[in-house]
Design a protein around this motif. Structure first.
Motif, PDB file in Angstrom:
ATOM      1  N   GLU A 171       4.349  -0.468  -5.932  1.00 43.62           N
ATOM      2  CA  GLU A 171       3.254  -0.233  -4.981  1.00 43.62           C
ATOM      3  C   GLU A 171       2.459   1.024  -5.331  1.00 43.62           C
ATOM      4  O   GLU A 171       1.237   1.079  -5.127  1.00 43.62           O
ATOM      5  CB  GLU A 171       3.782  -0.140  -3.548  1.00 43.62           C
TER       6      GLU A 171
ATOM      7  N   LYS B  58       0.061   0.257  -8.243  1.00 41.18           N
ATOM      8  CA  LYS B  58      -1.060  -0.576  -7.780  1.00 41.18           C
ATOM      9  C   LYS B  58      -2.071   0.270  -6.999  1.00 41.18           C
ATOM     10  O   LYS B  58      -3.286   0.093  -7.119  1.00 41.18           O
ATOM     11  CB  LYS B  58      -0.541  -1.746  -6.944  1.00 41.18           C
TER      12      LYS B  58
ATOM     13  N   GLU C 228       3.996  -3.434 -11.238  1.00 38.62           N
ATOM     14  CA  GLU C 228       3.937  -4.073  -9.920  1.00 38.62           C
ATOM     15  C   GLU C 228       4.419  -3.138  -8.799  1.00 38.62           C
ATOM     16  O   GLU C 228       4.415  -3.516  -7.632  1.00 38.62           O
ATOM     17  CB  GLU C 228       4.799  -5.342  -9.919  1.00 38.62           C
TER      18      GLU C 228
END
Length: 560
Positions: free
Chosen positions: A109, A112, A107
């Protein structure tokens, strides 16, 4: 050996999720830790290590970090953390945080962004590697079981995760990644942090050709440990990290180091080592099974004694290890290292003595000071730990019955150490007014802080005496810097050693009878004074001999 500010300190590990819940959500929090600082100070604690409190989805209990600059809402706020730092400083205590930089959370940043563009710059923050003939780049098995490579959706690449698939490994070969990690470390140290416990750090150095190896299991996979063991050069990363961060602040660092090469000890924890200290995991290795928990071995006393003394010997003139009998990743020491007949208050005091008076930094895990034990569960669904669920299945697949598989979880599960702290005989052990995130051990009504605080002969009272003795001005030099000289190694049940002061020529004997029968022993010198006994005795009957009843421990000052 250069003397450091942390050499004479005693440390205490807090697993925040299970320490104390003050807002009634069943999860421990920072406010709970703040409220117990005086309790820890009275115990004799100087350094408090917090298991991860960063923002996380908690797939692996916070060791999957989604934002290194934020406190998980479950634990509180950054303002509360700053208050914790300030309150600890008022009491001359240091806060140490977990540093988890081999991997992050899926998760995060940056991960992602990498998934969104597998050929973009953020993909190189991780190990995005093309598959071979439509399969994984190599045959590695993760630490938690199953394949260590996960497909990157919409591409022919896979990403590496040596732990859970939700824990992608950082690419330490990328200088941008390293610089961002160092910046984050310094940000926390600027706040006034005392240092870090450094998680799974050997894994940061990979063989980026990612070769396959001969399988070590029926699944056709090989433990990812094999690749780590075959790779050199981790020291370059560790030295760079030290120079860019810890060294500037004279921070205390303790490494979780497995798979170190035999000749690297001085490089890791010598005067100019990568870390201030590293955990002594030598005894832990005695419990490993060949295939998993289901064929792990009970601890053999003589081998345990031998391996601890060997570990002490190799550290002479080099540095200090951090001595533990349990932590958040291990079952309770009282259940692992004490035979069944010794799993009582006498035995727990004995175990404490032979651990805390060794040379090195004592690390006490929450609840150890009251003798918390492993916890029986009736079904695998009652466990939370990802590793326990994997090992339960390994046992079932190997032909164990449900009862046998649960028995090996009782003996080895990490959840044994993660059950809520037992503060009182009140509901949920005084941990929370709400149902805890993990069920409390049913023995909280018998084993708890409140009951033991009011009793002079309790395990808790003994821990206070033991730590006070270790820190006493009269003997501190010997207990901190004196060498360890094993004695009574020809016996089957006695754990005995001398602490030999270098400058003051002081000699202190620590002798413990782990057997069922009394033993009579000649003292390795003439007794001057009995410093401590777990049997309540105040003096020795004889200056030349000592008789130790079953589970009795004595700390004796000998004439120089």
């Amino acid at each position: 050996m250069k003397r450091k500010w942390w050499h004479d300190k005693v440390a205490y590990q807090i697993y925040p999720k299970s320490f104390l819940d003050t807002n009634g959500d069943g999860i421990g929090d920072l406010r709970g830790i703040i409220s117990k600082l005086d309790y820890l100070k009275e115990l004799g604690i100087d350094i408090i290590w917090l298991s991860p409190i960063y923002k996380s989805p908690f797939v692996d209990q916070g060791y999957d970090i989604s934002d290194y600059y934020k406190i998980a809402e479950e634990f509180g706020t950054m303002e509360e953390f700053d208050e914790l730092l300030a309150e600890a400083k008022k009491r001359d205590m240091y806060i140490v945080m977990d540093l988890v930089v081999n991997h992050c959370s899926s998760e995060h940043e940056y991960f992602k962004a990498a998934l969104a563009d597998p050929d973009g710059p953020y993909a190189d923050y991780f190990y995005f590697v093309k598959g071979i003939d439509g399969k994984e780049p190599s045959n590695y098995r993760s630490y938690f079981g199953g394949k260590a490579w996960e497909p990157v959706p919409g591409s022919d690449k896979y990403y590496l995760h040596m732990f859970a698939k939700e824990q992608p490994d950082w690419n330490w070969e990328n200088k941008e990644v390293r610089d961002k990690i160092y910046k984050m470390i310094n940000w926390w140290l600027d706040k006034g942090l005392g240092g870090f416990r450094i998680d799974a750090i050997i894994n940061i150095k990979k063989d980026t050709s990612f070769p396959s190896y001969e399988p070590d299991g029926d699944d056709g996979l090989v433990s990812c440990v094999k690749m780590v063991e075959e790779t050199d050069g981790v020291g370059e990363f560790l030295e760079e990290m030290k120079h860019e961060t810890f060294e500037k602040y004279d921070a205390f660092t303790v490494g979780e180091v497995f798979n170190m090469k035999e000749d690297e000890l001085r490089e890791f924890v010598g005067d100019d080592g990568h870390f201030s200290s590293m955990f002594d995991f030598s005894a832990l290795e005695l419990t490993y099974g060949e295939h998993g928990w289901y064929d792990s071995k009970p601890v053999d006393f003589k081998r345990w004694r031998e391996i601890l003394f060997a570990s002490q010997k190799e550290m002479e003139g080099i540095g200090f290890k951090a001595n533990i009998i349990e932590n958040h990743d291990e079952p309770r020491g009282a259940s692992r290292y004490l035979p069944e007949y010794a799993q009582n208050e006498m035995g727990k005091k004995m175990l404490a003595t032979t651990s805390i008076l060794l040379r090195g930094i004592p690390f006490i895990y929450q609840g150890q000071e009251i003798g918390m034990t492993n916890c029986h569960r009736n079904d695998i669904s009652e466990y939370d730990d990802i590793s326990t669920k994997d090992q339960y299945q390994v046992a079932i697949d190997a032909g164990c019955t449900k009862e046998e598989a649960l028995a090996c979880c009782y003996e080895n599960s990490r959840d044994n150490a993660r059950t809520p702290m037992q503060w009182s005989a009140d509901e949920n052990g005084g941990f929370s007014a709400h149902a805890p995130w993990l069920a409390v051990n049913p023995n909280y009504k018998e084993i708890n802080v409140s009951e033991q605080e009011g009793r002079a002969d309790s395990v808790l009272s003994y821990y206070k005496e033991l730590i006070t003795l270790r820190k006493s001005p009269e003997y501190e030099e010997t207990f901190v810097y004196g060498n360890v000289e094993p004695v009574y190694e020809d016996t089957d049940t006695v754990f005995g050693f001398m602490r030999m002061g270098k400058e003051n020529r002081q000699k202190i004997l620590v002798a413990a009878n782990y057997g069922k029968e009394a033993v009579s022993l000649p003292l390795p010198g003439t007794a001057k004074k009995l410093l401590l006994s777990n049997a309540g005795r105040r003096k020795l009957a004889d200056a030349d001999h000592i008789t130790l009843e079953s589970l009795e421990t004595a700390v004796v000052l000998l004439k120089a």
